[in-house]
Write an enzyme that holds these catalytic residues in place. Structure first.
Site, short mmCIF file in Angstrom:
data_model
loop_
_atom_site.label_atom_id
_atom_site.label_comp_id
_atom_site.label_asym_id
_atom_site.label_seq_id
_atom_site.Cartn_x
_atom_site.Cartn_y
_atom_site.Cartn_z
CD GLN A 105 -2.42 -1.22 2.77
OE1 GLN A 105 -3.43 -0.60 3.06
NE2 GLN A 105 -1.79 -1.99 3.63
CG ASN A 106 4.02 1.27 2.44
OD1 ASN A 106 2.92 1.51 2.93
ND2 ASN A 106 4.94 0.56 3.05
CG HIS A 154 -2.84 2.71 -1.98
ND1 HIS A 154 -2.79 2.63 -0.61
CD2 HIS A 154 -4.03 2.15 -2.33
CE1 HIS A 154 -3.91 2.05 -0.16
NE2 HIS A 154 -4.66 1.75 -1.18
CB CYS A 179 0.36 15.38 -17.85
SG CYS A 179 -0.63 16.78 -18.41
CB CYS A 232 -1.42 15.20 -22.46
SG CYS A 232 0.24 15.29 -21.75
CB CYS A 237 -0.41 19.56 -22.88
SG CYS A 237 -0.77 18.84 -21.26
CG ASN A 283 0.97 -3.69 13.52
OD1 ASN A 283 1.33 -2.86 14.35
ND2 ASN A 283 0.17 -3.41 12.52
CD GLU A 318 0.56 -0.44 19.60
OE1 GLU A 318 -0.37 -0.92 20.28
OE2 GLU A 318 1.60 0.05 20.10
N1 APR Z 1 6.86 -2.23 12.14
C1 APR Z 1 5.66 -2.75 11.76
N2 APR Z 1 4.49 -2.10 11.92
C2 APR Z 1 4.51 -0.87 12.47
C3 APR Z 1 5.73 -0.26 12.89
C4 APR Z 1 6.94 -0.99 12.70
N3 APR Z 1 8.13 -0.51 13.06
N4 APR Z 1 5.42 0.95 13.40
C5 APR Z 1 4.08 1.10 13.30
N5 APR Z 1 3.52 0.00 12.75
C6 APR Z 1 2.11 -0.28 12.44
C7 APR Z 1 1.07 0.47 13.27
O1 APR Z 1 0.84 -0.20 14.51
C8 APR Z 1 -0.15 0.43 12.35
O2 APR Z 1 -0.90 -0.75 12.56
O3 APR Z 1 1.86 0.14 11.11
C9 APR Z 1 0.48 0.37 10.94
C10 APR Z 1 0.33 1.63 10.12
O4 APR Z 1 -1.02 1.85 9.88
P1 APR Z 1 -1.57 2.97 8.88
O5 APR Z 1 -0.89 4.27 9.14
O6 APR Z 1 -3.06 2.95 8.94
O7 APR Z 1 -1.01 2.44 7.48
P2 APR Z 1 -1.68 1.53 6.38
O8 APR Z 1 -2.46 0.42 6.96
O9 APR Z 1 -0.59 1.24 5.42
O10 APR Z 1 -2.68 2.58 5.72
C11 APR Z 1 -3.32 2.22 4.55
O11 APR Z 1 -4.14 4.47 4.31
O12 APR Z 1 -4.45 6.76 3.83
C12 APR Z 1 -3.83 5.62 3.59
O13 APR Z 1 -3.29 5.31 1.35
C13 APR Z 1 -2.75 5.38 2.63
O14 APR Z 1 -1.71 3.31 2.01
C14 APR Z 1 -2.24 4.02 3.09
C15 APR Z 1 -3.51 3.39 3.64
#
Ligand code: APR
Length: 253
Positions: free
Chosen positions: A104-105, A122, A130, A133, A154, A217, A219
């Protein structure tokens, strides 16, 4: 026994036995590269108004949107480098285990780390398009000292080639991600809250097609207590390094 040693062993064994390992990554994998996530107390949306990435707002206020976009994505994070999490996924591809990354990054760090099969759900901040065009540019071809940047053919408004709120997912990335989820027998979820549709459904599809889910993760996420089979509560860089070391040191690959 070190923290998570049993879970790291189980994850390494699952990966070694796997035929089709897929990694799904969110903002969390890039936190150790200095890029904050979107959500949470330290997240981008606690400092910036997300409307600058709303497509309608962008077209009505291109200069204002571009000022914030440049500050976030090009001045602050433009020089970010892959961390040990990205590099571990590259190693897993190199040893023939990881079939693809669905990310998603938009930060291009999986590419910089060396992964070659990446489905960018994403889009990518290192490319521009552009809006008039559809000519494509790389970021190095665009002068961001005068905003908003305009097309050299353009004079249309340039937009980063990542999706804004109100835009649909690039179809090729979407279909490739669905196919990968359906084929996966082991599926990593790394650093994603699981709150943004339709990306959040990709791990659900993998599970429905029989994949074992390994989540990393610090959290718990929306996935942790319903979908995840092995939850490794920690930072992506730390945990992925341990998994790869375990595979390389303890097993023939
Ligand atoms: N290692 C792994 N996970 C981590 C770390 C780490 N060091 N630090 C934080 N996190 C976790 C957080 O606990 C959280 O669950 O990464 C997650 C980030 O969550 P989001 O900010 O919601 O990111 P994401 O799920 O990628 O968001 C999805 O939302 O607006 C958008 O388009 C944007 O691609 C993005 C989409």
């Amino acid at each position: 026994m070190a923290k998570f040693e049993k879970e790291i062993n189980s994850a390494a064994e699952l990966i070694l036995a796997s035929k089709y390992l897929v990694a799904f990554t969110g903002a969390g994998i890039s936190v150790e590269s200095g890029i904050p996530p979107f959500r949470g107390a330290e997240g981008l949306w606690s400092k910036y108004n997300p409307e600058v990435l709303d497509l309608h707002y962008f077209h009505r206020n291109p200069k204002d949107s571009w000022r914030v976009i440049k500050e976030i994505f090009y001045d602050f994070f433009g020089n970010a480098q892959p961390n040990s999490g990205h590099l571990s996924l590259s190693k897993l591809e190199e040893i023939g285990k990881l079939k693809c990354v669905i990310t998603q990054n938009i930060d291009n760090l999986h590419q910089l780390a060396g992964n070659t099969v990446i489905h960018e759900f994403h889009g990518n901040s290192q490319k521009m398009i552009c809006t008039n065009c559809s000519k494509h540019f790389t970021v190095t071809e665009v002068d961001l000292s005068v905003l908003p940047p305009l097309c050299d053919e353009c004079h249309g408004l340039l937009k980063p080639d990542f999706i804004f709120f109100g835009e649909s997912i690039p179809m090729d990335a979407y279909h490739a991600s669905v196919r990968a989820a359906e084929n996966a027998d082991v599926f990593f979820i790394i650093g994603s809250t699981g709150e943004v549709m339709p990306a959040s459904q990709i791990p659900v599809m993998a599970k429905q097609h029989g994949a074992k889910i390994i989540e990393i993760n610090p959290e718990p996420s929306k996935y942790t207590h319903g979908l995840t089979d092995i939850y490794l509560q920690g930072k992506a860089g730390d945990i992925l390094t341990q998994i790869v070391n375990n595979i390389i040191l303890n097993h023939q690959t």
